[in-house]
Design an enzyme around this catalytic site. Structure first.
Site, PDB file in Angstrom:
ATOM      1  N   HIS A 217      -8.652  -6.405  15.553  1.00 29.12           N
ATOM      2  CA  HIS A 217      -7.574  -7.375  15.775  1.00 29.12           C
ATOM      3  C   HIS A 217      -7.220  -7.379  17.247  1.00 29.12           C
ATOM      4  O   HIS A 217      -6.128  -7.771  17.629  1.00 29.12           O
ATOM      5  CB  HIS A 217      -6.320  -7.012  14.986  1.00 29.12           C
ATOM      6  CG  HIS A 217      -6.616  -6.733  13.558  1.00 29.12           C
ATOM      7  ND1 HIS A 217      -6.817  -5.455  13.080  1.00 29.12           N
ATOM      8  CD2 HIS A 217      -6.781  -7.573  12.520  1.00 29.12           C
ATOM      9  CE1 HIS A 217      -7.087  -5.534  11.790  1.00 29.12           C
ATOM     10  NE2 HIS A 217      -7.070  -6.792  11.419  1.00 29.12           N
ATOM     11  N   HIS A 399       2.935 -10.882  16.068  1.00 24.32           N
ATOM     12  CA  HIS A 399       4.299 -10.813  15.535  1.00 24.32           C
ATOM     13  C   HIS A 399       5.020 -12.168  15.575  1.00 24.32           C
ATOM     14  O   HIS A 399       5.713 -12.538  14.618  1.00 24.32           O
ATOM     15  CB  HIS A 399       5.116  -9.741  16.269  1.00 24.32           C
ATOM     16  CG  HIS A 399       6.453  -9.535  15.642  1.00 24.32           C
ATOM     17  ND1 HIS A 399       6.592  -9.099  14.341  1.00 24.32           N
ATOM     18  CD2 HIS A 399       7.715  -9.752  16.096  1.00 24.32           C
ATOM     19  CE1 HIS A 399       7.880  -9.041  14.033  1.00 24.32           C
ATOM     20  NE2 HIS A 399       8.580  -9.433  15.076  1.00 24.32           N
ATOM     21  N   ILE A 401       3.608 -15.232  15.572  1.00 25.12           N
ATOM     22  CA  ILE A 401       3.005 -16.135  14.571  1.00 25.12           C
ATOM     23  C   ILE A 401       3.474 -15.738  13.178  1.00 25.12           C
ATOM     24  O   ILE A 401       3.829 -16.586  12.361  1.00 25.12           O
ATOM     25  CB  ILE A 401       1.452 -16.037  14.566  1.00 25.12           C
ATOM     26  CG1 ILE A 401       0.868 -16.125  15.959  1.00 25.12           C
ATOM     27  CG2 ILE A 401       0.835 -17.056  13.643  1.00 25.12           C
ATOM     28  CD1 ILE A 401      -0.658 -15.911  15.967  1.00 25.12           C
ATOM     29  N   GLY A 484       8.491   1.440   4.320  1.00 25.21           N
ATOM     30  CA  GLY A 484       7.741   1.627   5.569  1.00 25.21           C
ATOM     31  C   GLY A 484       7.733   3.054   6.088  1.00 25.21           C
ATOM     32  O   GLY A 484       6.945   3.396   6.962  1.00 25.21           O
ATOM     33  N   ARG A 541       0.821  -0.132  13.985  1.00 24.18           N
ATOM     34  CA  ARG A 541      -0.340  -0.331  14.843  1.00 24.18           C
ATOM     35  C   ARG A 541      -0.143   0.202  16.251  1.00 24.18           C
ATOM     36  O   ARG A 541      -1.068   0.603  16.922  1.00 24.18           O
ATOM     37  CB  ARG A 541      -0.614  -1.828  15.012  1.00 24.18           C
ATOM     38  CG  ARG A 541      -1.059  -2.537  13.801  1.00 24.18           C
ATOM     39  CD  ARG A 541      -1.502  -3.911  14.256  1.00 24.18           C
ATOM     40  NE  ARG A 541      -1.457  -4.881  13.185  1.00 24.18           N
ATOM     41  CZ  ARG A 541      -2.402  -5.010  12.266  1.00 24.18           C
ATOM     42  NH1 ARG A 541      -3.416  -4.202  12.263  1.00 24.18           N
ATOM     43  NH2 ARG A 541      -2.303  -5.937  11.340  1.00 24.18           N
ATOM     44  N   ASP A 554      10.391  -3.036  21.352  1.00 21.89           N
ATOM     45  CA  ASP A 554       9.599  -3.258  20.143  1.00 21.89           C
ATOM     46  C   ASP A 554       9.764  -4.706  19.672  1.00 21.89           C
ATOM     47  O   ASP A 554      10.888  -5.196  19.535  1.00 21.89           O
ATOM     48  CB  ASP A 554      10.082  -2.305  19.046  1.00 21.89           C
ATOM     49  CG  ASP A 554       9.385  -2.588  17.734  1.00 21.89           C
ATOM     50  OD1 ASP A 554       8.163  -2.427  17.687  1.00 21.89           O
ATOM     51  OD2 ASP A 554      10.066  -3.010  16.779  1.00 21.89           O
TER      52      ASP A 554
HETATM   53  P1  ADP Z   1       1.675  -5.968  12.002  1.00 17.76           P
HETATM   54  O1  ADP Z   1       2.040  -4.621  12.549  1.00 17.76           O
HETATM   55  O2  ADP Z   1       1.157  -5.887  10.602  1.00 17.76           O
HETATM   56  O3  ADP Z   1       0.819  -6.753  12.937  1.00 17.76           O
HETATM   57  P2  ADP Z   1       3.949  -7.497  12.923  1.00 17.76           P
HETATM   58  O4  ADP Z   1       3.262  -7.559  14.231  1.00 17.76           O
HETATM   59  O5  ADP Z   1       4.427  -8.782  12.349  1.00 17.76           O
HETATM   60  O6  ADP Z   1       3.081  -6.753  11.844  1.00 17.76           O
HETATM   61  O7  ADP Z   1       5.236  -6.586  13.045  1.00 17.76           O
HETATM   62  C1  ADP Z   1       5.277  -5.479  13.879  1.00 17.76           C
HETATM   63  C2  ADP Z   1       6.667  -4.913  13.806  1.00 17.76           C
HETATM   64  O8  ADP Z   1       6.917  -4.399  12.514  1.00 17.76           O
HETATM   65  C3  ADP Z   1       6.885  -3.757  14.757  1.00 17.76           C
HETATM   66  O9  ADP Z   1       7.270  -4.209  16.019  1.00 17.76           O
HETATM   67  C4  ADP Z   1       7.983  -2.960  14.076  1.00 17.76           C
HETATM   68  O10 ADP Z   1       9.267  -3.404  14.448  1.00 17.76           O
HETATM   69  C5  ADP Z   1       7.803  -3.298  12.625  1.00 17.76           C
HETATM   70  N1  ADP Z   1       7.226  -2.180  11.881  1.00 17.76           N
HETATM   71  C6  ADP Z   1       5.946  -1.777  11.867  1.00 17.76           C
HETATM   72  N2  ADP Z   1       5.799  -0.723  11.023  1.00 17.76           N
HETATM   73  C7  ADP Z   1       7.035  -0.466  10.530  1.00 17.76           C
HETATM   74  C8  ADP Z   1       7.551   0.492   9.613  1.00 17.76           C
HETATM   75  N3  ADP Z   1       6.764   1.383   9.038  1.00 17.76           N
HETATM   76  N4  ADP Z   1       8.880   0.471   9.336  1.00 17.76           N
HETATM   77  C9  ADP Z   1       9.684  -0.450   9.916  1.00 17.76           C
HETATM   78  N5  ADP Z   1       9.247  -1.377  10.779  1.00 17.76           N
HETATM   79  C10 ADP Z   1       7.948  -1.386  11.076  1.00 17.76           C
HETATM   80 MG    MG Z   2       1.426  -7.296  14.856  1.00 19.12          MG
END
Ligand code: ADP
Ligand code: MG
Length: 576
Positions: A217, A399, A401, A484, A541, A554
């Site tokens: 990704h 994030h 999108i 989470g 990630r 964040d």
């Molecule tokens: P992805 O990580 O699947 O690409 P997104 O990019 O939409 O999802 O979202 C990332 C955000 O999700 C991070 O910036 C963080 O704030 C939140 N996040 C990631 N993992 C967790 C978790 N385990 N608990 C709470 N929030 C989390």
């Molecule tokens: Mg993401």
């Protein structure tokens, strides 16, 4: 560059439609993904795989005889939602239990775990094997943290062959786990990929360099080297993978291995063969015996220029699964006996939402909540690119999108609920379901939980007090933490939600009105979001590239603070 698309937001949907049209003798479409056209034998175990779209053949191209019974297909680079996974799983369930198998990404783990819980609550026996073959993503001592890439293929195959031969769920789980323990992959990339409709690549690699260990990704690689010749690359990949032979292999000499040399999207087959020629020479020179190698595109990342090498260290049982016949859209081998199972009837699988009519008071509250959703949509629409940029620093750049997709679906669902005279609780819950269903990914699943918890507490009868809003927010925080597993300080949305919930509770205890309590808590939420810049990510990630994100806040924390602020403006206008 992606040249051919219509509306980029419909791309994932349209590609599934085309895939099924092109393979109608093998595949059936269900809400959330694709399944085998013919039913599995009654009482047998079935295999459900899945992940984001954009990685074809993974994952929809691996459904068919000898491979998966169904694949949940998320949006571009986003994990499928728990609901999508449940739909696919229920469509293929044959009564003997289900194995979930997928690559190790936070969003996939979150959504598959949620689906597993839901199905178990319905009495379905579900087990999970998460594939962790990417040697670049964590040291061997932390193999469980590694990502899953092309090594998913032999693990899927091992599980599927075991399941179709009538083995028990325990046995299928054991065999898939053994396959995962014995598979290792390493990849390199020379360029990033450009998603449909995007103006520039999601990430870039300097010309003349290659990024070793880059994720599918666009997660940054672990180090950068000067690009080398085909033979030089073959030697690098072989050397690195032979430095980590599984302990169960006493000596590489005479060991039998499955080999996958995978193209990530923009490398020509001819180039793959030039490199594979050397890989074959090097492995053979070490006395390894290669069984049924695969050279081609098996797990891709749009038009990313990159390759990966996978070594699958087999025992006799696993070798039988690796060489077994298979017939899927993208991966065929040997002669598969045509299925005698009857075609699946998908008409029974629809699951319409139940919309509870709310009290008059709650309908009025629902109208305010709807306005809040619209305000949230607008602020995310305006900040979508910036949120993507923040996520690309250490994560995968989706994030903005994902939030946009989620909120768009939430607004549509909220509108339908409003027209159907639903109460505020129901409106929140159906919007949460729509959000997580359409957004996928980690934040989609978590926002789904937030809205469902809030909806549960608000209900469809009463006009909520400040205390009820505070209690709903506290429940949302517990829901996010339970699912989470992040804690305060891990650099996630929790770092905003936690102080925000505490500030609302404080406002309620001081007897403040909803808009006043919300406004005070908004200031705290904003500060908390900015303060995440100083934190190191410990989960999700971004964990792998923690140091890169120092000084940037964040993305999930920022988007939450933006939404809180925009909702506050609606509350001040409508409730004062
Ligand atoms: P992805 O990580 O699947 O690409 P997104 O990019 O939409 O999802 O979202 C990332 C955000 O999700 C991070 O910036 C963080 O704030 C939140 N996040 C990631 N993992 C967790 C978790 N385990 N608990 C709470 N929030 C989390
Ligand atoms: Mg993401």
């Amino acid at each position: 560059m992606t040249y051919l698309f219509n509306d980029p937001t419909k791309f994932a949907n349209e590609l599934v439609e085309g895939l099924v049209a092109a393979h109608s003798s093998r595949l059936f479409r269900v809400d959330g993904g694709v399944i085998r056209r013919h039913k599995a034998k009654p009482g047998q175990v079935v295999l459900v795989i899945g992940g984001g779209s954009g990685h074809y053949p993974a994952f929809g191209g691996f459904v068919g005889s000898g491979m998966a019974h169904g694949a949940a297909m998320g949006n571009i680079f986003a994990a499928p939602s728990a609901q999508q996974i449940c739909n696919v799983a229920q469509a293929v369930n044959s009564g003997g239990g289900i194995l979930f198998c997928y690559g190790n990404y936070a969003g996939d783990v979150l959504n598959f775990n949620q689906a597993q819980e839901r199905l178990r609550a319905l009495g379905v026996d579900v087990r999970t094997v998460v594939v962790t073959d990417d040697t670049a993503s964590a040291p061997f001592s932390e193999k469980h943290k590694r990502r899953g890439i092309a090594g998913t293929l032999p693990v899927f195959k091992a599980a599927a062959v075991a399941a179709d031969s009538g083995k028990s769920l325990d046995d299928v789980f054991r065999i898939a786990t053994a396959a995962n323990d014995r598979v290792r992959t390493l990849g390199v990339a020379f360029s990033g990929c450009t998603l449909p409709g995007a103006e520039k690549p999601l990430f870039e690699v300097e010309i003349g360099k290659m990024e070793v260990g880059m994720g599918i990704h666009g997660e940054p690689g672990l180090y950068r080297l000067d690009a080398t010749t085909a033979d030089g690359l073959a030697a690098l990949l072989v050397d690195k993978l032979l430095a980590e032979i599984p302990a169960v292999i006493s000596s590489p000499k005479g060991a039998r291995i499955g080999v996958i040399f995978n193209g990530l999207g923009a490398i020509k087959y001819e180039e793959l063969f030039v490199v594979y020629r050397k890989i074959d020479q090097l492995l053979s020179a070490r006395g390894l015996i290669i069984a049924e190698p695969e050279v081609g595109e098996l797990i891709t990342s749009f038009d990313m220029a990159g390759v990966s090498l996978t070594l699958f260290w087999m025992n006799d049982e696993l070798e039988q699964t690796w060489i077994a016949a298979v017939d899927t859209p993208a991966f065929r081998r040997g002669n598969v006996t045509p299925s005698s199972g009857e075609a699946v009837d998908t008409t029974a699988l629809k699951n319409p939402h139940q919309l509870n009519t709310g009290s008059k008071q709650s309908q009025a509250v629902a109208a305010v909540v709807f306005a809040a959703f619209e305000a949230a949509w607008q602020v995310i629409d305006k900040n979508q690119d910036e949120l993507g940029r923040l996520d690309a620093i250490a994560g995968d750049g989706d994030h903005g999108i994902g939030m946009h997709r989620g909120l768009t679906a939430a607004v549509t669902a909220a509108k339908e609920a409003l027209v159907a005279k639903a109460g505020a609780g129901t409106l929140l819950k159906v919007s949460g379901d729509a959000w997580s269903d359409q957004a996928g990914g980690t934040s989609g699943a978590l926002w789904g939980v937030i809205l469902r918890e809030l909806g549960d507490v608000l209900g469809d009868e009463a006009r909520p007090s400040t205390s009820a809003i505070a209690a709903g927010t506290a429940a949302a925080l517990r829901g996010v933490t339970d699912l989470g597993k992040a804690q305060t300080g891990d650099k996630t949305m929790i770092d905003v939600l936690h102080p925000f919930a505490a500030a609302l509770a404080c406002g309620a205890s001081r007897g403040l009105s909803i808009p006043d309590a919300w406004a005070a808590a908004t200031i705290i939420a904003d500060e908390a979001a900015q303060a995440t810049a100083r934190l190191l990510p410990k989960i999700g990630r971004a964990r792998l590239h923690a140091e890169k994100s120092i000084d940037s806040p964040d993305p999930g924390a920022i988007s939450m603070a933006l939404i809180i602020r925009s909702v506050g403006e609606v509350l001040t206008e409508r409730c004062s």
